[in-house]
Design a protein around this motif. Structure first.
Motif, short mmCIF file in Angstrom:
data_model
loop_
_atom_site.label_atom_id
_atom_site.label_comp_id
_atom_site.label_asym_id
_atom_site.label_seq_id
_atom_site.Cartn_x
_atom_site.Cartn_y
_atom_site.Cartn_z
N TYR A 191 -61.00 -16.08 -18.66
CA TYR A 191 -61.57 -17.36 -19.05
C TYR A 191 -60.58 -18.48 -18.75
N ILE A 192 -61.04 -19.51 -18.02
CA ILE A 192 -60.23 -20.70 -17.76
C ILE A 192 -60.93 -21.89 -18.40
N SER A 193 -60.29 -22.48 -19.41
CA SER A 193 -60.88 -23.54 -20.22
C SER A 193 -60.10 -24.84 -20.09
N GLY A 194 -60.72 -25.92 -20.50
CA GLY A 194 -60.02 -27.18 -20.67
C GLY A 194 -59.25 -27.18 -21.98
N PRO A 195 -58.49 -28.24 -22.28
CA PRO A 195 -57.68 -28.30 -23.51
C PRO A 195 -58.54 -28.23 -24.76
N LEU A 196 -58.08 -27.51 -25.75
CA LEU A 196 -58.83 -27.35 -26.99
C LEU A 196 -58.78 -28.58 -27.90
N SER A 197 -58.09 -29.63 -27.47
CA SER A 197 -58.15 -30.90 -28.19
C SER A 197 -59.49 -31.59 -27.97
N CYS A 198 -60.25 -31.11 -27.00
CA CYS A 198 -61.53 -31.72 -26.61
C CYS A 198 -62.70 -30.91 -27.17
N TRP A 218 -56.05 -22.86 -9.23
CA TRP A 218 -55.35 -21.94 -8.32
C TRP A 218 -54.11 -21.34 -8.98
N ASP A 219 -53.37 -22.14 -9.73
CA ASP A 219 -52.19 -21.61 -10.44
C ASP A 219 -52.58 -20.50 -11.40
N SER A 220 -53.65 -20.73 -12.17
CA SER A 220 -54.09 -19.73 -13.14
C SER A 220 -54.64 -18.49 -12.44
N LEU A 221 -55.37 -18.66 -11.37
CA LEU A 221 -55.95 -17.53 -10.64
C LEU A 221 -54.86 -16.65 -10.04
N ARG A 222 -53.81 -17.25 -9.52
CA ARG A 222 -52.70 -16.45 -8.98
C ARG A 222 -52.12 -15.55 -10.07
N LYS A 223 -51.97 -16.08 -11.26
CA LYS A 223 -51.42 -15.29 -12.37
C LYS A 223 -52.39 -14.20 -12.80
N LEU A 224 -53.68 -14.52 -12.81
CA LEU A 224 -54.69 -13.54 -13.23
C LEU A 224 -54.73 -12.33 -12.31
N PHE A 225 -54.46 -12.53 -11.04
CA PHE A 225 -54.65 -11.47 -10.05
C PHE A 225 -53.33 -10.93 -9.51
N GLU A 226 -52.24 -11.11 -10.25
CA GLU A 226 -50.95 -10.61 -9.77
C GLU A 226 -50.62 -9.21 -10.29
N GLY A 227 -51.35 -8.73 -11.30
CA GLY A 227 -51.04 -7.43 -11.88
C GLY A 227 -51.86 -6.29 -11.28
N ASP A 228 -51.65 -5.10 -11.82
CA ASP A 228 -52.40 -3.93 -11.35
C ASP A 228 -53.83 -3.93 -11.88
N ARG A 281 -58.63 -10.37 -23.66
CA ARG A 281 -57.21 -10.32 -23.33
C ARG A 281 -56.63 -11.73 -23.37
N GLN A 282 -55.72 -11.98 -24.31
CA GLN A 282 -55.16 -13.31 -24.46
C GLN A 282 -54.42 -13.77 -23.20
N GLU A 283 -53.84 -12.82 -22.47
CA GLU A 283 -53.11 -13.18 -21.26
C GLU A 283 -54.05 -13.58 -20.12
N TRP A 284 -55.35 -13.39 -20.31
CA TRP A 284 -56.33 -13.78 -19.32
C TRP A 284 -57.08 -15.05 -19.72
N ILE A 285 -56.55 -15.80 -20.67
CA ILE A 285 -57.17 -17.06 -21.10
C ILE A 285 -56.20 -18.20 -20.81
N TYR A 286 -56.71 -19.24 -20.15
CA TYR A 286 -55.87 -20.40 -19.81
C TYR A 286 -56.55 -21.68 -20.29
N TYR A 287 -55.74 -22.56 -20.88
CA TYR A 287 -56.23 -23.85 -21.36
C TYR A 287 -55.44 -24.95 -20.66
N HIS A 288 -56.10 -25.74 -19.84
CA HIS A 288 -55.43 -26.84 -19.15
C HIS A 288 -56.49 -27.76 -18.55
N GLU A 289 -56.06 -28.89 -18.03
CA GLU A 289 -57.00 -29.77 -17.34
C GLU A 289 -57.61 -29.02 -16.16
N LEU A 290 -58.91 -29.16 -16.00
CA LEU A 290 -59.63 -28.32 -15.05
C LEU A 290 -59.69 -28.93 -13.66
#
Length: 345
Positions: free
Chosen positions: A192-199, A236-246, A221-230
């Motif tokens: 899950y890739i979300s915007g900031p939870l202040s919104c 792309w930054d979040s997707l690279r992290k999501l797909f770097e593991g096994d 999986r908490q490590e698969w959740i990202y909160y940032h400006e969309l």
């Protein structure tokens, strides 16, 4: 060289002298007062045009305590949702005799505060606002409420109760629909890739999505959740992290379509087959989601319908103060959303 002194503009008095009538008659004629004959009104308007007379709407608004101007503050005019919303709202307000003054906060709380003060000083008849990603304190809008100026929050709305009108999409249901659809499509490892939870919108989309996974006993999986400006770059930054593991996701809920489009491009670059290896659901039903290959499943927000509700609420508040309102102050009016299935799922 001495600059030329600006030529003074012709006034109602000048028009009256040219026609040999009183300034009061000219004023009434320019304001289409029916006490003035149609012929005289036509003569006055023709002379005003010849003399280059400009009506001082600001002075008139001070006298009448009405500007016929509605202020609008949006986060970014370029966003698909707001483009359609603004177009529809402006058309309806103009038909009702109002002009729309559009301002952009650029998701800056300080700019939003300045714009609120500017529009208040400009004596707008009402104000419509979609908050920034980071607005939590809405005290800078209190002046409108104290003066009885209709205030409508839409889409991104306050997270706490307010005495203003609130019109928003059913973002909780949108998150629920996205999660349910990915699970029904066979996904077991959902990111899950979300915007900031202040919104407000991302709070609600997240809550719906999390409830969907919990209902179907799918681990989050908490490590698969990202909160940032969309933005595409952040995606792309979040997707690279999501797909770097096994172990990698087989499903992705992106809380806007810009992120979903970035995910399609990322998968193409990495050779990840969509929808066989990765299924994607976006949000907003941006027209780009329908024309990209593969076309993206998304949540439709119906911006034109929300504009209808905002326009109806405003016009009722301004023109029909003694008739029942379709919207109750402080109680959110919820606009429906739907899932549009395409090739990414």
């Amino acid at each position: 060289m001495t600059p030329k002194k600006p030529k003074s503009e012709n006034s109602i008095v000048d028009i009256a002298k040219a026609l040999g009538i009183s300034p009061a008659t000219v004023s009434r004629a320019l304001n289409n007062n029916l006490r003035i004959s149609e012929a005289t009104r036509a003569r006055v308007k023709e002379m005003a045009k010849e003399m280059g007379y400009r009506h001082n709407s600001m002075a008139s608004s001070l006298r009448n305590r009405r500007s016929n101007i509605i202020g609008l503050i949006v986060p970014r005019i370029s966003m698909y949702f707001h483009v359609f919303f603004i177009t529809s709202l402006q058309r309806q307000l103009q038909a009702a005799g109002y002009n729309l003054m559009i301002c952009q906060s650029n998701d800056s709380v300080s700019v939003e505060k300045e714009l609120a003060n500017t529009l208040y000083s400009a004596r707008v008849d009402a104000l419509v606002v979609s908050l920034t990603l980071y607005t939590e304190n809405i005290a800078h809008f209190d002046g409108f409420l104290r003066q009885g100026i209709p205030l409508v929050f839409y889409d991104r709305v306050p997270t706490r109760r307010t005495e203003a009108y609130v019109i928003k999409g059913d973002d909780y249901r949108g998150g629920l629909l996205a999660g349910n659809h990915l699970i029904q499509a066979g996904c077991q490892r959902i990111a899950y890739i979300s915007g900031p939870l202040s919104c407000s919108i991302y709070q609600e989309r997240t809550r719906g999505f999390v409830d969907s996974l919990a209902k179907h006993h799918i681990p989050l999986r908490q490590e698969w959740i990202y909160y940032h400006e969309l933005t595409a770059e952040n995606a792309w930054d979040s997707l690279r992290k999501l797909f770097e593991g096994d172990i990698i996701p087989d499903g992705l809920f992106a809380a806007n379509d810009t992120t979903a489009i970035a995910a399609v491009a990322f998968a193409r670059e990495r050779g990840i087959a969509i929808p066989d290896e990765l299924k994607i659901v976006g949000y907003s039903n941006d027209p780009r989601a329908a024309i990209i290959t593969p076309a993206i499943t998304s949540i439709e927000q119906y911006p034109n319908d929300m504009a209808d509700k905002v326009a109806e609420t405003l016009i009722n508040a301004l023109q029909h103060r003694h008739t029942p309102s379709p919207n109750t102050i402080g109680e959110p009016l919820i606009c429906p959303v739907d899932l549009v299935r395409r090739m990414t799922t």
